[in-house]
Write a protein that holds these residues in place. Structure first.
Motif, short mmCIF file in Angstrom:
data_model
loop_
_atom_site.label_atom_id
_atom_site.label_comp_id
_atom_site.label_asym_id
_atom_site.label_seq_id
_atom_site.Cartn_x
_atom_site.Cartn_y
_atom_site.Cartn_z
N ARG A 94 1.00 -1.04 0.02
CA ARG A 94 0.01 -0.30 -0.14
C ARG A 94 1.03 1.28 0.06
N VAL A 95 0.32 2.46 -0.43
CA VAL A 95 0.91 3.76 -0.32
C VAL A 95 0.30 4.72 0.55
N LEU A 96 0.80 5.39 1.26
CA LEU A 96 0.15 6.69 1.82
C LEU A 96 0.82 7.97 1.04
N ILE A 97 -0.04 8.67 0.36
CA ILE A 97 0.45 9.86 -0.09
C ILE A 97 0.21 11.21 0.93
N ALA A 98 1.42 11.56 1.31
CA ALA A 98 1.50 12.56 2.50
C ALA A 98 2.40 13.67 2.10
N SER A 99 2.63 14.02 0.76
CA SER A 99 3.60 15.02 0.48
C SER A 99 3.07 16.34 0.00
N GLY A 100 2.11 16.46 0.98
CA GLY A 100 1.72 18.05 1.24
C GLY A 100 1.34 18.79 -0.35
N ALA A 101 1.94 19.93 -0.71
CA ALA A 101 1.51 20.61 -1.62
C ALA A 101 1.99 19.92 -3.03
N HIS A 102 2.90 18.79 -2.87
CA HIS A 102 3.32 18.28 -4.17
C HIS A 102 2.49 16.84 -4.12
N SER A 103 1.30 16.72 -3.71
CA SER A 103 0.51 15.41 -3.62
C SER A 103 -0.26 15.15 -4.67
N ALA A 104 -0.68 16.26 -5.58
CA ALA A 104 -1.73 16.06 -6.85
C ALA A 104 -1.32 15.38 -7.72
N LYS A 105 -0.18 15.15 -8.00
CA LYS A 105 0.44 14.60 -9.24
C LYS A 105 0.28 13.15 -8.96
N LEU A 106 0.91 12.47 -7.91
CA LEU A 106 0.86 11.13 -7.57
C LEU A 106 -0.82 10.59 -7.25
N THR A 107 -1.51 11.39 -6.77
CA THR A 107 -2.89 11.25 -6.51
C THR A 107 -3.83 10.72 -7.81
N ALA A 108 -3.28 11.92 -8.64
CA ALA A 108 -4.18 11.65 -10.09
C ALA A 108 -3.34 10.16 -10.64
N ALA A 109 -2.24 9.85 -10.64
CA ALA A 109 -1.59 8.76 -11.33
C ALA A 109 -2.22 7.40 -10.78
N LEU A 110 -2.46 7.32 -9.34
CA LEU A 110 -2.97 6.42 -8.81
C LEU A 110 -4.50 6.21 -8.88
N THR A 111 -5.34 7.38 -8.53
CA THR A 111 -6.45 7.41 -8.65
C THR A 111 -7.28 7.75 -9.71
N GLY A 112 -6.62 8.58 -10.72
CA GLY A 112 -7.37 9.09 -11.78
C GLY A 112 -7.97 10.26 -11.58
N LYS A 113 -8.00 10.78 -10.34
CA LYS A 113 -8.90 12.00 -9.65
C LYS A 113 -7.82 13.28 -9.84
N GLN A 114 -8.31 14.15 -10.09
CA GLN A 114 -7.54 15.57 -10.63
C GLN A 114 -7.94 16.27 -9.15
N VAL A 115 -7.03 16.36 -8.35
CA VAL A 115 -7.53 17.38 -6.99
C VAL A 115 -7.18 18.71 -7.13
N PRO A 116 -8.24 19.62 -6.79
CA PRO A 116 -7.89 20.97 -6.92
C PRO A 116 -6.77 21.39 -5.70
N LEU A 117 -5.75 20.95 -5.59
CA LEU A 117 -4.71 21.37 -4.78
C LEU A 117 -3.88 22.46 -5.24
N ASP A 118 -3.91 23.62 -4.47
CA ASP A 118 -2.98 24.59 -4.68
C ASP A 118 -2.02 24.88 -3.44
N THR A 119 -1.11 26.09 -3.47
CA THR A 119 -0.17 26.02 -2.25
C THR A 119 -0.45 27.58 -1.51
N GLU A 120 -0.67 27.62 -0.42
CA GLU A 120 -0.07 29.11 0.20
C GLU A 120 1.27 28.97 0.46
N ARG A 121 1.95 29.82 -0.21
CA ARG A 121 3.38 30.26 0.12
C ARG A 121 3.48 31.10 1.45
N GLY A 122 4.06 30.30 2.44
CA GLY A 122 4.19 30.85 3.83
C GLY A 122 5.53 31.46 4.13
#
Length: 439
Positions: A267-295
């Motif tokens: 199994r895999v746990l995706i917990a890579s913060g602002a960089h999580s969208a690409k890997l999530t899409a590759a594994l689930t097919g879901k395009q997540v509307p993830l953006d980043t707040e630059r703090g």
């Protein structure tokens, strides 16, 4: 990516990556920030073979430079409808507390549109309920986690204070207090006298504020990650310094493609913060509307005794947190994506914002600026879920509440990683508000 950080060689060496596991791991955790490491530790304590993969050393992302505030009081979305009036200023003022880089505007508009749609009554209430559920469980989860690694001293539960300076801000403060009380957030109004009795170095300009007793702060957020890493290693977790380039599902698990070659896990746990969208899409097919707040933050090493707890300014919109290594000024937010270089002048602006808040101005000698990426979804809630027949676990999108919600997120991930026949823990939030399929 971190910029302008003050390195600590001893700590850096303390969390050097250990060697690879010889057996196929039960779970590969992608992301070695506070959430990924906390989850890895919980999973390992359940007897699972865990490997953590990150292109940086553990804790060197957003977890390094957060404000250190355990912000259980923050139960409202990251923006409200006033953002429409503020949009011109966000585009024109490079030093404003909330900035949108005009070059990033075309990419940001769809995300901001979804943000505004989520401010309608029904989705707004879902957001508040979801944030409340996580935040109300966060403090207890952190106490359990720190007790588990024998380091309860890392957290100070001394409360926090939101102050105001202008008499005409009193109405806004009282309205906020009423909203907080309606959401059952513990909050007390403090007069100017009460503020100065507890924090005597604050100036006479302070008219009063709201004190939140069920909050706290960490003396060193990076040290928290280091201690969790050491505990995780003791429990058998392996840390790999590799970049994950892609992934695909297999019949018996997940195959990750890294810059060091393929790695297979059950199994895999995706917990890579602002960089999580690409890997999530590759594994689930879901395009997540993830953006980043630059703090941004500015660390003042010569200001270790100024404040007894975290103090936020209502009008100036930034927070000051006392830490072991000095006073950390943080809170500015910039939407400019993951690629543009940091505008470190925004970090130095935090020192200018502090002028007049104290009886004696803060000493910025040897101060160090920093910038990092906070992962944000347009409904202000994280994704915490189990998908793809249990082969993919998700824990990202916590916006500026990643530190606050890390321990309870780890408990939730540990719970949903258990076999279906295992009893569920009492007192944890229901997963429904945080599911991937809401997008």
């Amino acid at each position: 990516m971190l910029l302008g950080e003050h390195a600590n060689t001893a700590r850096h060496e303390a969390i050097r990556a250990s060697g690879p596991a010889t057996d196929t791991p039960d779970i590969a955790v992608v992301g070695a920030g506070i959430i990924g490491v906390a989850c890895a530790l919980r999973l390992a304590r359940q007897g699972l073979r865990v490997v953590v993969i990150d292109q940086q050393d553990p804790g060197r992302g957003a977890s390094f430079g957060n404000a250190g505030h355990l912000a259980t009081e923050q139960v409202f979305p990251i923006a409200d409808l006033s953002i429409l009036k503020r949009l011109p200023g966000m585009l024109m003022d490079p030093m404003g507390p909330l900035r949108l880089d005009w070059r990033y505007l075309p990419r940001a508009l769809p995300w901001f549109t979804r943000l505004l749609l989520n401010l309608r009554a029904a989705p707004f209430q879902r957001t508040v309920s979801g944030l409340r559920a996580l935040n109300e469980s966060s403090l207890g989860a952190w106490h359990r986690l720190l007790k588990d690694i024998a380091r309860p001293d890392l957290l100070r539960q001394d409360g926090s204070l939101l102050v105001f300076e202008h008499p005409d801000s009193r109405q806004a403060i009282e309205a906020l207090q009423a909203r907080m009380q309606h959401q059952q957030v513990p909050v007390d109004y403090w007069s100017a006298t009460s503020v100065r009795e507890t924090a005597p170095q604050l100036s006479e300009r302070i008219q009063g504020g709201l004190f939140f007793p069920q909050t706290g702060h960490f003396l060193d957020p990076y040290r928290v990650v280091c201690e969790l890493v050491e505990a995780a290693k003791t429990s058998g977790v392996h840390f790999l310094k590799q970049q994950v380039l892609g992934a695909h599902l297999q019949a018996d698990g997940v195959s990750l493609i890294t810059d060091h070659g393929p790695l297979t896990a059950h199994r895999v746990l995706i917990a890579s913060g602002a960089h999580s969208a690409k890997l999530t899409a590759a594994l689930t097919g879901k395009q997540v509307p993830l953006d980043t707040e630059r703090g941004y933050h500015l660390m003042l090493p010569h200001e270790q005794e100024r404040l007894p707890f975290a103090v936020t300014s209502l009008e100036r919109k930034f927070i000051m947190t006392p830490m072991a290594d000095g006073l950390r000024l943080a809170g500015t937010v910039e939407f400019a994506g993951l690629e543009r270089p940091a505008a470190m002048e925004r970090a130095w602006q935090l020192h200018r914002l502090s002028a007049g808040l104290f009886t004696r101005d803060l000493n910025a000698q040897a101060a160090t600026p920093w910038m990092g990426f906070r992962p944000s979804l347009p409904d202000s809630l994280p994704i915490i879920d189990r998908v793809c027949d249990g082969k993919v676990l998700l824990a990202f999108g916590h916006q500026h509440l990643g530190l606050t919600q890390a321990a309870v997120t780890a408990e939730l991930i540990a719970q949903i990683a258990l076999p279906a026949t295992a009893p569920l823990s009492d007192g944890l939030p229901a997963l429904e508000p945080y599911r991937l399929d809401r997008f």
